[in-house]
Design a protein around this motif. Structure first.
Motif, PDB file in Angstrom:
ATOM      1  N   PRO A  26       1.257  -0.899  -0.103  1.00 16.55           N
ATOM      2  CA  PRO A  26       0.240  -0.035  -0.037  1.00 16.55           C
ATOM      3  C   PRO A  26       1.290   1.561   0.151  1.00 16.55           C
ATOM      4  O   PRO A  26       0.640   2.271  -0.702  1.00 16.55           O
ATOM      5  CB  PRO A  26      -1.028   0.018   0.775  1.00 16.55           C
ATOM      6  N   GLU A  27       2.300   1.458   0.551  1.00 20.59           N
ATOM      7  CA  GLU A  27       3.218   2.938   1.067  1.00 20.59           C
ATOM      8  C   GLU A  27       3.297   2.595  -1.155  1.00 20.59           C
ATOM      9  O   GLU A  27       3.449   3.972  -0.901  1.00 20.59           O
ATOM     10  CB  GLU A  27       4.259   2.439   1.556  1.00 20.59           C
ATOM     11  N   ASP A  28       3.526   1.681  -1.870  1.00 23.68           N
ATOM     12  CA  ASP A  28       3.858   2.231  -2.721  1.00 23.68           C
ATOM     13  C   ASP A  28       2.493   2.619  -4.090  1.00 23.68           C
ATOM     14  O   ASP A  28       2.649   3.486  -4.760  1.00 23.68           O
ATOM     15  CB  ASP A  28       4.360   1.227  -4.124  1.00 23.68           C
ATOM     16  N   ALA A  29       1.888   2.161  -3.554  1.00 21.56           N
ATOM     17  CA  ALA A  29       0.212   1.986  -3.854  1.00 21.56           C
ATOM     18  C   ALA A  29      -0.074   3.896  -3.299  1.00 21.56           C
ATOM     19  O   ALA A  29      -0.461   4.931  -4.429  1.00 21.56           O
ATOM     20  CB  ALA A  29      -1.208   1.524  -3.959  1.00 21.56           C
ATOM     21  N   LEU A  48      -6.341   5.571   5.279  1.00 23.44           N
ATOM     22  CA  LEU A  48      -7.650   5.157   5.838  1.00 23.44           C
ATOM     23  C   LEU A  48      -7.505   3.245   6.054  1.00 23.44           C
ATOM     24  O   LEU A  48      -7.574   2.595   7.259  1.00 23.44           O
ATOM     25  CB  LEU A  48      -8.070   6.105   5.791  1.00 23.44           C
ATOM     26  N   LEU A  49      -8.479   2.699   4.444  1.00 22.38           N
ATOM     27  CA  LEU A  49      -8.539   1.473   4.453  1.00 22.38           C
ATOM     28  C   LEU A  49      -7.186   0.179   4.734  1.00 22.38           C
ATOM     29  O   LEU A  49      -7.312  -0.797   5.497  1.00 22.38           O
ATOM     30  CB  LEU A  49      -9.477   1.137   2.798  1.00 22.38           C
ATOM     31  N   GLN A  50      -5.677   0.556   4.734  1.00 23.33           N
ATOM     32  CA  GLN A  50      -4.984  -0.023   4.796  1.00 23.33           C
ATOM     33  C   GLN A  50      -4.132   0.303   5.793  1.00 23.33           C
ATOM     34  O   GLN A  50      -3.296  -0.961   6.385  1.00 23.33           O
ATOM     35  CB  GLN A  50      -4.080  -0.363   2.997  1.00 23.33           C
ATOM     36  N   SER A  51      -4.430   1.314   6.648  1.00 24.20           N
ATOM     37  CA  SER A  51      -3.382   1.476   8.222  1.00 24.20           C
ATOM     38  C   SER A  51      -3.617   0.524   9.316  1.00 24.20           C
ATOM     39  O   SER A  51      -4.917  -0.161   8.996  1.00 24.20           O
ATOM     40  CB  SER A  51      -3.766   2.529   8.638  1.00 24.20           C
ATOM     41  N   THR A  52      -3.087  -0.612  10.282  1.00 29.81           N
ATOM     42  CA  THR A  52      -3.735  -1.326  10.541  1.00 29.81           C
ATOM     43  C   THR A  52      -2.475  -0.767  11.969  1.00 29.81           C
ATOM     44  O   THR A  52      -2.330   0.631  12.048  1.00 29.81           O
ATOM     45  CB  THR A  52      -2.252  -2.259  10.225  1.00 29.81           C
ATOM     46  N   ASP A  53      -2.744  -1.028  13.401  1.00 25.82           N
ATOM     47  CA  ASP A  53      -2.165  -0.590  14.646  1.00 25.82           C
ATOM     48  C   ASP A  53      -0.727  -0.132  14.606  1.00 25.82           C
ATOM     49  O   ASP A  53      -0.551   0.274  14.952  1.00 25.82           O
ATOM     50  CB  ASP A  53      -2.871  -1.838  15.933  1.00 25.82           C
ATOM     51  N   LYS A  55       0.998  -0.140  12.167  1.00 25.22           N
ATOM     52  CA  LYS A  55       1.382   0.428  10.581  1.00 25.22           C
ATOM     53  C   LYS A  55       0.356   2.091  10.370  1.00 25.22           C
ATOM     54  O   LYS A  55      -0.436   1.194   9.934  1.00 25.22           O
ATOM     55  CB  LYS A  55       1.652  -0.129   8.992  1.00 25.22           C
ATOM     56  N   ASP A  56       0.393   3.274  10.491  1.00 25.74           N
ATOM     57  CA  ASP A  56      -0.228   3.759  10.445  1.00 25.74           C
ATOM     58  C   ASP A  56      -0.214   4.699   8.996  1.00 25.74           C
ATOM     59  O   ASP A  56       0.982   5.800   9.199  1.00 25.74           O
ATOM     60  CB  ASP A  56      -0.481   4.689  11.630  1.00 25.74           C
ATOM     61  N   ARG A  58      -1.679   6.497   7.165  1.00 25.82           N
ATOM     62  CA  ARG A  58      -2.271   7.940   7.004  1.00 25.82           C
ATOM     63  C   ARG A  58      -1.539   9.161   7.889  1.00 25.82           C
ATOM     64  O   ARG A  58      -1.054   9.873   7.446  1.00 25.82           O
ATOM     65  CB  ARG A  58      -3.607   7.797   7.404  1.00 25.82           C
ATOM     66  N   THR A  59      -1.070   8.717   9.144  1.00 25.58           N
ATOM     67  CA  THR A  59      -0.211   9.377   9.251  1.00 25.58           C
ATOM     68  C   THR A  59       1.290   9.940   8.751  1.00 25.58           C
ATOM     69  O   THR A  59       1.693  10.584   9.326  1.00 25.58           O
ATOM     70  CB  THR A  59       0.205   9.468  10.890  1.00 25.58           C
ATOM     71  N   ASN A  60       1.704   8.605   8.460  1.00 22.78           N
ATOM     72  CA  ASN A  60       3.196   8.733   7.991  1.00 22.78           C
ATOM     73  C   ASN A  60       2.771   9.828   6.546  1.00 22.78           C
ATOM     74  O   ASN A  60       3.423  10.153   6.217  1.00 22.78           O
ATOM     75  CB  ASN A  60       3.814   7.483   7.847  1.00 22.78           C
ATOM     76  N   LEU A  61       1.845   9.305   5.951  1.00 26.15           N
ATOM     77  CA  LEU A  61       1.307   9.698   4.415  1.00 26.15           C
ATOM     78  C   LEU A  61       1.438  11.426   4.742  1.00 26.15           C
ATOM     79  O   LEU A  61       2.230  13.345   4.633  1.00 26.15           O
ATOM     80  CB  LEU A  61       0.169   9.435   3.830  1.00 26.15           C
ATOM     81  N   ILE A  62       0.821  11.852   5.819  1.00 26.43           N
ATOM     82  CA  ILE A  62       0.697  13.556   7.107  1.00 26.43           C
ATOM     83  C   ILE A  62       1.921  14.164   7.001  1.00 26.43           C
ATOM     84  O   ILE A  62       2.158  15.160   6.510  1.00 26.43           O
ATOM     85  CB  ILE A  62      -0.521  13.449   6.976  1.00 26.43           C
TER      86      ILE A  62
END
Length: 132
Positions: A26-29, A48-53, A55-56, A58-62
């Motif tokens: 998902p990181e590459d997508a 948001l859909l691919q985040s897990t406990d 590995k967040d 969303r926070t990483n992207l932001i």
């Protein structure tokens, strides 16, 4: 995974992102969506859909991508929104304070937003105040 990289080489970014998701990357997508397609909303949706406990995404992207881009463009209203999205209310208040203190920033913010967006921003500011 080879197919995803082949599609990237062919500039078929939507399909490349889909193949990265199928390959559980998902990181590459997300990177393809944000950097190649310029579609931040799609990137955030995938995060948001691919985040897990553990590995967040969303926070990483932001924090690593979107915040830096907003700072470079001096889009302080985006910085404010991103701080709120990662629940950094103290940082959001600092951003807001710096926007208000420098009146030319506030004037450019008012000019760049529609009245509905500006109303929504004021509503978010009220939410920040209540969280502090």
């Amino acid at each position: 995974l080879k197919n995803a990289y082949a599609l990237l080489g062919q500039h078929r970014y939507e399909l490349a992102a889909a193949f990265f998701l199928l390959a559980r990357k998902p990181e590459d997508a997300i990177e393809v969506c944000v950097k190649n397609l310029g579609d931040v909303q799609l990137g955030l949706s995938i995060a948001l859909l691919q985040s897990t406990d553990e590995k967040d995404l969303r926070t990483n992207l932001i924090e690593k991508t979107l915040m830096n881009g907003a700072k470079e463009r001096k889009a302080f209203h985006e910085c404010l929104l991103y701080k709120i999205m990662v629940k950094d209310y103290g940082g959001a208040m600092k951003t807001l304070t710096s926007m208000v203190i420098q009146s030319e920033r506030w004037a450019s913010l008012e000019a760049s937003l529609t009245s509905a967006e500006f109303f929504h921003l004021i509503h978010l500011i009220g939410g920040i105040y209540n969280e502090l």
